[in-house]
Design a protein around this motif. Structure first.
Motif, PDB file in Angstrom:
ATOM      1  N   ALA A 204      52.556  36.187  25.693  1.00  0.00           N
ATOM      2  CA  ALA A 204      53.154  35.956  27.013  1.00  0.00           C
ATOM      3  C   ALA A 204      52.097  36.345  28.043  1.00  0.00           C
ATOM      4  O   ALA A 204      51.760  37.511  28.190  1.00  0.00           O
ATOM      5  N   GLY A 205      51.548  35.336  28.715  1.00  0.00           N
ATOM      6  CA  GLY A 205      50.536  35.611  29.722  1.00  0.00           C
ATOM      7  C   GLY A 205      49.132  35.628  29.162  1.00  0.00           C
ATOM      8  O   GLY A 205      48.269  34.894  29.612  1.00  0.00           O
ATOM      9  N   ASP A 206      48.889  36.491  28.157  1.00  0.00           N
ATOM     10  CA  ASP A 206      47.547  36.489  27.562  1.00  0.00           C
ATOM     11  C   ASP A 206      47.631  36.618  26.054  1.00  0.00           C
ATOM     12  O   ASP A 206      48.689  36.924  25.488  1.00  0.00           O
ATOM     13  N   LEU A 207      46.532  36.347  25.400  1.00  0.00           N
ATOM     14  CA  LEU A 207      46.458  36.433  23.941  1.00  0.00           C
ATOM     15  C   LEU A 207      45.017  36.759  23.590  1.00  0.00           C
ATOM     16  O   LEU A 207      44.119  35.946  23.814  1.00  0.00           O
TER      17      LEU A 207
ATOM     18  N   ALA B  77      57.061  29.806  35.603  1.00  0.00           N
ATOM     19  CA  ALA B  77      56.923  31.237  35.891  1.00  0.00           C
ATOM     20  C   ALA B  77      55.918  31.891  34.949  1.00  0.00           C
ATOM     21  O   ALA B  77      55.082  32.679  35.366  1.00  0.00           O
ATOM     22  N   SER B  78      55.983  31.550  33.661  1.00  0.00           N
ATOM     23  CA  SER B  78      55.112  32.179  32.673  1.00  0.00           C
ATOM     24  C   SER B  78      54.332  31.134  31.887  1.00  0.00           C
ATOM     25  O   SER B  78      54.792  30.011  31.694  1.00  0.00           O
ATOM     26  N   THR B  79      53.164  31.564  31.429  1.00  0.00           N
ATOM     27  CA  THR B  79      52.335  30.720  30.571  1.00  0.00           C
ATOM     28  C   THR B  79      52.175  31.420  29.239  1.00  0.00           C
ATOM     29  O   THR B  79      52.032  32.638  29.175  1.00  0.00           O
ATOM     30  N   TYR B  80      52.236  30.636  28.173  1.00  0.00           N
ATOM     31  CA  TYR B  80      52.173  31.191  26.832  1.00  0.00           C
ATOM     32  C   TYR B  80      50.980  30.605  26.090  1.00  0.00           C
ATOM     33  O   TYR B  80      51.056  29.496  25.575  1.00  0.00           O
ATOM     34  N   PRO B  81      49.846  31.329  26.035  1.00  0.00           N
ATOM     35  CA  PRO B  81      48.709  30.852  25.248  1.00  0.00           C
ATOM     36  C   PRO B  81      48.971  31.044  23.759  1.00  0.00           C
ATOM     37  O   PRO B  81      49.692  31.967  23.360  1.00  0.00           O
ATOM     38  N   GLY B  82      48.388  30.180  22.954  1.00  0.00           N
ATOM     39  CA  GLY B  82      48.633  30.271  21.513  1.00  0.00           C
ATOM     40  C   GLY B  82      47.427  29.864  20.704  1.00  0.00           C
ATOM     41  O   GLY B  82      46.501  29.208  21.191  1.00  0.00           O
TER      42      GLY B  82
END
Lengths: 468, 468
Positions: free
Chosen positions: B142-145, B328-333
């Protein structure tokens, strides 16, 4: 992409719910395999003409078309109707096709289990799903199939569902009836419209015996006496040999003589007798079970979850004299199908069972700095090689935060690599030993990744009654 | 029903092939779970608009319609286009949707595996299927990875595929590249049309470097010098740190200075270094890997089966900076996907592996007469309670025929209940002991169902290299 909402009728589980479903599937599979059923999978699609062969439009088949076809227009499509594909609505139609297609490569009698999704475009209400998992077992013979399989199969299902008792699945009752008993009795009374009578008898639970008596006369063409006798038969149920005696007494009382009835009673009696030894109290003969008798040719089965009877049957099936036929050969079969999604959905929504945690990991290996991550990875590798599910903390945060990472997922142990372990995984001359903390009790002890193991009950997530 | 023929592009296995596939799936699942990946399943369908969101018409989506809708006519359908459903063509689109839909109930970083069928309406040729199983692992933040997950995930896949070596699956090579290296290098050369260059580089294996050089100039607008430098980068590969040194030397030689390139090289170097410890010889940096770099944002992976390179990649994936986003949120994967059907199809068609038998049963309990079937059932129940898969002979045929029943299925043992066991399962005063025959050797010994067990290697069907 805006936040999506669930599609009605297409159930999905959160990770802990999936652990419950997976446990149910694993347990069913193990029971089926212990009984010698081999697993197969069939493709999701069948030619539309096969899906509709028995007039099964009530199953609301989903038809497929390729997006590119769409561009070609509707006209082109209808001319290819014979090649149209639909999603299977059960696992019986595909299994029958698989048997015919591969008959030369299969050994008969062929026992298979099949656990797959099926699709029905029904209105998604009343606990009915548009996509759901089924778990089927069937035995199919080439030419003939002895009756004893009609005894064996419901007992396998009773055992499979019984194996779920210790996770909190309620008891089941397998209700059985036999087409030959009903048909023999009706014909002995002088009734020929057997299916018409069965359709009315099927309404008993909904409208009661008085209305069914009237319907039998009005819709099935029986006399009032015949109607009363049909209702008397439907009123008989029980889980011991007296059921057969009571049917015989009723038949004698009404002057019914029928070889078919005698055959049916011998079969039903054998099933009840075997069940009283192998699954005491589970199998109940219930002569009012009518649904299914219009297309099955021998035994028919329904299964209720005790205390959740209004859910309907969670496992149904029966005997077909012709599961499949290719003209030259006929393949009789008997089988049952568990509605896995319906069962799991109830287990979760009624709060009957739960998973002890939401992830496989038993241990989180802490990371004290990104430079020493390889040392933490090395601990994890050692533990995994010994069959212990492990993950490494995602970031070298404060230990309190790493413990919360584990706690949030229900992971019971956090491992702290010793300070003497170098960042490259090599061990210095006087290493500080590793420590492992049980975050539930707070107990922290020295540990060696080459020998330590969690208690057996913590090794993998377990599925337990929700009250525990 | 005439004998049906297979549908091209929709593979199905015979029971012994399914044992191979099931073993592959069980092995993958176990490895994923040992690494802390939790299993989920998503529904088979997604809204068509989501499936086509990235212009993925090349995936040839199968669109669903209910048969009843058909009757309502085509006009009505097109007005409901926004509600149309299609079968998913991969597990990434559904996973991204699942993450957004359930974000409030998931713990991030969220690690999941997912093993399901996917569907693509492509022309079924060249080993391409219209229905096939994929096994995916992904981590989503969530936000960063953190980058270290880009190191971890290909190593998990290498371990999962490596765990199949002992059944005869060939070695794998995981080829890795990094978008930042290519993009940093190209931009440092003064090239802005990064994706155009990657599309031409992707043709290297097919048309060779000379044609690609021409295409880079003609189609991607590079100068001949730039084209030559791009090809020099693509020519670099290796499984140790010298790869990074060689790229740096090339960059210095061409006057390329780029922070992005340095970031990419640090990442690629870390992956190669970790892999050399944890999976020596398996991971190879290959700077010509271009496919995927146009939509992944960091690492990219492809996997070849050694000796079967022409099969193409059996396990691919990479890093997305935005797997999903809800505004609202970005999810990197980062994730990889194994083409299970492609792998299993090759294992079976090339005769690399086989199952030791076609059914689960280790034992057939013989039946000497239908009257004594309950005694045979009782033996089977006792053995099964001890975890031994057993079936009872389908008919009280001559023992020679019952032995052939076992032999035809590869079942190693036939059990003969003692003559002193009554038909009701009770034991007489002086029973003749039971005997069990190993039908491979012909050895027959006295045995007690309460204590006898088959050798461990005969307990369940095993999957072994086909040459054994």
């Amino acid at each position: 992409m805006a936040r999506p909402t669930p599609l009605s009728g297409f159930p999905e589980w959160l990770p802990d719910g999936r652990i419950v479903e997976q446990h149910v599937l694993d347990t069913l599979r193990r029971t089926f395999e212990l009984h010698g059923f081999g697993g197969i999978e069939t493709r999701a699609v069948e030619p539309l003409e096969q899906l509709l062969r028995k007039g099964e439009t009530s199953k609301e088949v989903y038809v497929l078309r390729r997006l590119q076809e769409d561009a070609e227009g509707g006209q082109a499509r209808s001319s290819k109707a014979d090649k149209q594909l639909g999603l299977h609505f059960d696992l019986t139609v595909p299994f029958a096709r698989y048997v015919l297609e591969n008959a030369g490569h299969l050994a008969f009698p062929f026992k298979r289990y099949q656990i797959q999704k099926v699709w029905r475009g029904e209105r998604p209400q009343d606990g009915r799903f548009r996509e759901f998992a089924q778990a089927d077992i069937d035995v199919v013979g080439a030419g003939d199939l002895p009756y004893h399989f009609e005894v064996e199969l419901p007992l396998v299902m009773a055992e499979a569902l019984g194996a779920l008792r210790d996770i909190g699945v309620p008891e089941v009752r397998v209700l059985v009836n036999n087409r030959r008993v009903a048909e023999g009795f009706y014909r002995g009374l002088g009734i020929d419209a057997v299916d018409d009578v069965l359709r009315q008898i099927d309404k008993l639970d909904k409208v009661g015996p008085e209305k069914v008596a009237a319907l039998l006369v009005a819709e099935a063409g029986t006399t009032p006496d015949q109607a009363e006798a049909c209702l008397a038969l439907a009123a008989i149920s029980g889980s011991d040999g007296t059921v057969v005696d009571r049917v015989r007494a009723l038949a004698a009382d009404r002057g019914v003589e029928s070889e078919l009835l005698e055959t049916g009673l011998a079969e039903l009696g054998a099933l009840i007798e075997a069940a009283s030894t192998r699954a005491p109290g589970v199998v109940v003969a219930d002569l009012k079970i009518a649904r299914g008798l219009d297309y099955y040719t021998g035994s028919v089965y329904e299964t209720l979850l005790v205390g959740h009877e209004q859910l309907g049957s969670i496992c149904s099936g029966g005997r077909y004299d012709t599961l499949a036929s290719d003209g030259a050969s006929t393949y009789p079969g008997v089988g049952l199908s568990i509605g896995v999604s319906r069962l799991v959905s109830r287990l979760l929504s009624a709060g009957l069972v739960r998973a002890t945690r939401s992830v496989p990991s038993a241990v989180v290996v802490a990371v004290s700095s990104e430079e020493t991550r390889p040392a933490s990875d090395a601990v994890a590798t050692t533990l995994r090689a010994r069959g212990i599910p492990v993950e490494v903390a995602p970031a070298a945060a404060k230990f309190g935060k790493q413990i919360r990472y584990a706690d949030r997922r229900g992971i019971p142990f956090v491992w702290f690599p010793g300070a003497g372990t170098g960042g490259d995984g090599t061990v210095e001359a006087e290493p500080h030993p590793d420590q492992v903390k049980d975050i539930r009790s707070g107990d922290q002890v020295e540990a060696d990744a080459a020998t330590w193991a969690p208690p057996a009950e913590d090794l993998w997530p377990r599925v337990v009654p929700a009250t525990h």
